[in-house]
Design an enzyme around this catalytic site. Structure first.
Site, PDB file in Angstrom:
ATOM      1  N   ASN A  88      83.734  22.818  13.655  1.00 44.01           N
ATOM      2  CA  ASN A  88      84.127  21.423  13.512  1.00 44.01           C
ATOM      3  C   ASN A  88      85.193  21.061  14.539  1.00 44.01           C
ATOM      4  O   ASN A  88      85.839  21.924  15.123  1.00 44.01           O
ATOM      5  CB  ASN A  88      84.649  21.161  12.097  1.00 44.01           C
ATOM      6  CG  ASN A  88      83.549  21.289  11.065  1.00 44.01           C
ATOM      7  OD1 ASN A  88      82.445  20.797  11.265  1.00 44.01           O
ATOM      8  ND2 ASN A  88      83.838  21.972   9.970  1.00 44.01           N
ATOM      9  N   CYS A  89      85.382  19.767  14.711  1.00 42.07           N
ATOM     10  CA  CYS A  89      86.337  19.202  15.648  1.00 42.07           C
ATOM     11  C   CYS A  89      87.703  19.877  15.459  1.00 42.07           C
ATOM     12  O   CYS A  89      88.128  20.062  14.316  1.00 42.07           O
ATOM     13  CB  CYS A  89      86.434  17.702  15.400  1.00 42.07           C
ATOM     14  SG  CYS A  89      87.496  16.832  16.550  1.00 42.07           S
ATOM     15  N   PRO A  90      88.321  20.270  16.522  1.00 39.64           N
ATOM     16  CA  PRO A  90      88.033  20.037  17.937  1.00 39.64           C
ATOM     17  C   PRO A  90      87.336  21.206  18.629  1.00 39.64           C
ATOM     18  O   PRO A  90      87.181  21.210  19.845  1.00 39.64           O
ATOM     19  CB  PRO A  90      89.426  19.840  18.529  1.00 39.64           C
ATOM     20  CG  PRO A  90      90.262  20.838  17.765  1.00 39.64           C
ATOM     21  CD  PRO A  90      89.690  20.798  16.347  1.00 39.64           C
ATOM     22  N   ASP A 108      78.470  19.390  14.438  1.00 41.67           N
ATOM     23  CA  ASP A 108      79.540  18.476  14.029  1.00 41.67           C
ATOM     24  C   ASP A 108      79.195  17.054  14.456  1.00 41.67           C
ATOM     25  O   ASP A 108      79.083  16.772  15.651  1.00 41.67           O
ATOM     26  CB  ASP A 108      80.850  18.914  14.671  1.00 41.67           C
ATOM     27  CG  ASP A 108      82.018  18.007  14.320  1.00 41.67           C
ATOM     28  OD1 ASP A 108      81.890  17.205  13.364  1.00 41.67           O
ATOM     29  OD2 ASP A 108      83.055  18.104  14.998  1.00 41.67           O
ATOM     30  N   ASP A 132      83.127  12.759  20.685  1.00 43.33           N
ATOM     31  CA  ASP A 132      83.996  13.616  21.490  1.00 43.33           C
ATOM     32  C   ASP A 132      83.413  13.904  22.871  1.00 43.33           C
ATOM     33  O   ASP A 132      84.111  13.808  23.881  1.00 43.33           O
ATOM     34  CB  ASP A 132      84.260  14.938  20.770  1.00 43.33           C
ATOM     35  CG  ASP A 132      85.080  14.773  19.503  1.00 43.33           C
ATOM     36  OD1 ASP A 132      85.708  13.705  19.328  1.00 43.33           O
ATOM     37  OD2 ASP A 132      85.076  15.705  18.683  1.00 43.33           O
TER      38      ASP A 132
END
Length: 86
Positions: free
Chosen positions: A23-25, A50, A56
């Site tokens: 998941n982010c980042p 994600d 992003d």
């Protein structure tokens, strides 16, 4: 070159990075690390799960010398083909 077939599209790249489950980042950070060791003109294919990675990767390539050649979504999986810039 290596490739992935997704949604009846073959995506070929010089390097493939699988960041599914992250998941982010992390997907973007791992992609940046991979791009840092690649030569300009090479392509990186990133496979992610994600949903935030759509935003992003678009923002990252808009603000960098790298180019987002293709973005494909299929059943909660995302593939990004990125051309390494100068």
């Amino acid at each position: 070159m290596t490739g992935i077939k997704m949604e009846d599209q073959a995506l070929d790249a010089d390097q493939v990075l699988d960041v599914t489950g992250l998941n982010c980042p992390m997907p973007l950070l791992k992609a940046k690390q991979a791009l840092n060791i690649m030569d300009a003109g090479q392509t990186l294919l990133v496979k992610a799960t994600d949903p935030g990675s759509v935003r992003d990767f678009k923002s990252f390539t808009d603000l960098s010398a790298n180019q987002l050649l293709k973005s494909v979504e299929n059943n909660n999986s995302y593939c990004y083909l990125i051309l390494k810039g100068e």
